[in-house]
Scaffold this motif. Structure first.
Motif, PDB file in Angstrom:
ATOM      1  N   GLY A 172       0.919  -0.982  -0.163  1.00 47.80           N
ATOM      2  CA  GLY A 172      -0.014   0.037   0.179  1.00 47.80           C
ATOM      3  C   GLY A 172       0.934   1.323   0.004  1.00 47.80           C
ATOM      4  N   ASP A 173       0.148   2.374   0.275  1.00 49.80           N
ATOM      5  CA  ASP A 173       0.975   3.689   0.113  1.00 49.80           C
ATOM      6  C   ASP A 173       2.148   3.802   1.362  1.00 49.80           C
ATOM      7  N   ALA A 174       1.921   3.172   2.578  1.00 49.64           N
ATOM      8  CA  ALA A 174       2.940   3.017   3.503  1.00 49.64           C
ATOM      9  C   ALA A 174       4.273   2.388   2.900  1.00 49.64           C
ATOM     10  N   GLU A 175       4.043   1.201   2.553  1.00 46.23           N
ATOM     11  CA  GLU A 175       5.266   0.616   1.864  1.00 46.23           C
ATOM     12  C   GLU A 175       5.884   1.372   0.641  1.00 46.23           C
ATOM     13  N   GLU A 176       4.964   2.072  -0.107  1.00 49.07           N
ATOM     14  CA  GLU A 176       5.508   2.671  -1.241  1.00 49.07           C
ATOM     15  C   GLU A 176       6.319   3.971  -0.734  1.00 49.07           C
ATOM     16  N   VAL A 177       6.087   4.651   0.355  1.00 50.98           N
ATOM     17  CA  VAL A 177       6.780   5.501   0.602  1.00 50.98           C
ATOM     18  C   VAL A 177       8.066   5.280   1.441  1.00 50.98           C
ATOM     19  N   PHE A 178       8.060   4.066   2.168  1.00 51.93           N
ATOM     20  CA  PHE A 178       9.216   3.624   2.784  1.00 51.93           C
ATOM     21  C   PHE A 178      10.193   2.806   1.602  1.00 51.93           C
ATOM     22  N   LEU A 179       9.639   2.267   0.804  1.00 51.65           N
ATOM     23  CA  LEU A 179      10.331   1.994  -0.515  1.00 51.65           C
ATOM     24  C   LEU A 179      10.954   2.878  -1.288  1.00 51.65           C
ATOM     25  N   ARG A 180      10.722   3.934  -1.719  1.00 55.06           N
ATOM     26  CA  ARG A 180      10.903   5.048  -2.255  1.00 55.06           C
ATOM     27  C   ARG A 180      12.192   5.795  -1.522  1.00 55.06           C
ATOM     28  N   TYR A 181      11.791   5.859  -0.152  1.00 46.53           N
ATOM     29  CA  TYR A 181      13.024   6.439   0.858  1.00 46.53           C
ATOM     30  C   TYR A 181      14.035   5.569   0.856  1.00 46.53           C
ATOM     31  N   LEU A 182      14.221   4.104   0.749  1.00 45.13           N
ATOM     32  CA  LEU A 182      15.300   3.486   0.908  1.00 45.13           C
ATOM     33  C   LEU A 182      16.094   3.472  -0.704  1.00 45.13           C
ATOM     34  N   LYS A 183      15.113   3.378  -1.799  1.00 45.61           N
ATOM     35  CA  LYS A 183      15.725   3.481  -2.945  1.00 45.61           C
ATOM     36  C   LYS A 183      16.607   4.967  -3.059  1.00 45.61           C
ATOM     37  N   GLY A 184      16.151   5.722  -2.411  1.00 43.63           N
ATOM     38  CA  GLY A 184      16.873   7.113  -2.304  1.00 43.63           C
ATOM     39  C   GLY A 184      18.324   7.048  -1.707  1.00 43.63           C
ATOM     40  N   LEU A 185      18.131   6.047  -0.668  1.00 43.56           N
ATOM     41  CA  LEU A 185      19.336   6.070   0.208  1.00 43.56           C
ATOM     42  C   LEU A 185      20.366   4.852  -0.635  1.00 43.56           C
ATOM     43  N   TYR A 186      20.129   4.107  -1.367  1.00 42.79           N
ATOM     44  CA  TYR A 186      20.736   2.760  -1.679  1.00 42.79           C
ATOM     45  C   TYR A 186      21.061   2.733  -3.392  1.00 42.79           C
ATOM     46  N   VAL A 187      20.369   3.371  -4.097  1.00 42.89           N
ATOM     47  CA  VAL A 187      20.217   3.340  -5.715  1.00 42.89           C
ATOM     48  C   VAL A 187      20.725   4.724  -6.283  1.00 42.89           C
ATOM     49  N   GLU A 188      22.104   4.812  -6.590  1.00 50.13           N
ATOM     50  CA  GLU A 188      22.332   6.070  -7.163  1.00 50.13           C
ATOM     51  C   GLU A 188      22.260   6.184  -8.677  1.00 50.13           C
ATOM     52  N   ARG A 189      21.920   7.292  -9.097  1.00 53.40           N
ATOM     53  CA  ARG A 189      21.924   7.252 -10.624  1.00 53.40           C
ATOM     54  C   ARG A 189      23.138   6.688 -11.438  1.00 53.40           C
ATOM     55  N   GLY A 190      22.948   6.087 -12.345  1.00 53.57           N
ATOM     56  CA  GLY A 190      24.289   5.475 -13.106  1.00 53.57           C
ATOM     57  C   GLY A 190      24.818   4.186 -12.478  1.00 53.57           C
TER      58      GLY A 190
END
Length: 174
Positions: free
Chosen positions: A20-38
């Protein structure tokens, strides 16, 4: 003008479906921490819009049929619809299941060293709102979790560790 072009390298593609929405918010936050462009990793996050664990697995399976992903994962709550049939569907579709028992709020409270044992989903959601002043879907994680804390807690909470590995792993799981 003669420009040298570097050879294109195929990115490792990851699909992570949140319940749901809570999981999406958390996943997007973690993506920002761990996945860099390129970085060579392309992460797609989708929201199954609730309806229980079985629906989340089915939604992830259907989304994976629309495009080729190296890794497909589902972050879901085990309090509703987490049945043997849902487990079997996930296994047959090669979906990496990241189960939050009984809900995402339990995992997030535990990461912040809050007591969660013996509490129901409703009690955990209320405890989360008391602790943070909002629901998990409205959370600004930059104020409450930094990468050092997440890395430290990943060893204590297997689902969190698996989730981080899904973002950063360089091998292809399929």
């Amino acid at each position: 003008m003669n420009r040298r072009r570097l050879p294109r390298v195929a990115a490792r593609t990851v699909l992570i479906v949140g319940e749901g929405d809570a999981e999406e918010v958390f996943l997007r936050y973690l993506k920002g921490l761990y996945v860099e462009r390129g970085s060579g990793v392309a992460v797609t996050i989708k929201n199954a819009r609730g309806k229980g664990a079985g629906h989340v697995v089915d939604y992830a399976r259907r989304q994976a049929m629309n495009a080729q992903y190296d890794v497909v994962a589902a972050l879901l709550d085990t309090d509703t619809g987490w049945t043997d049939a849902a487990r079997k569907m996930a296994k047959q579709a090669s979906i990496q299941v990241l189960p939050c028992d009984p809900c995402l709020e339990a995992l997030l409270l535990a990461v912040k060293d809050e007591a969660i044992d013996g509490k129901t989903t409703d009690q955990l959601k209320r405890a989360f709102e008391r602790r943070f002043g909002c629901s998990a879907s409205e959370m600004d994680w930059t104020r409450h979790l930094d990468i050092a804390l997440v890395d430290r807690k990943a060893g204590e909470h297997p689902v969190l560790g698996q989730l981080i590995q899904t973002f950063i792993r360089v091998d292809v799981a399929r």
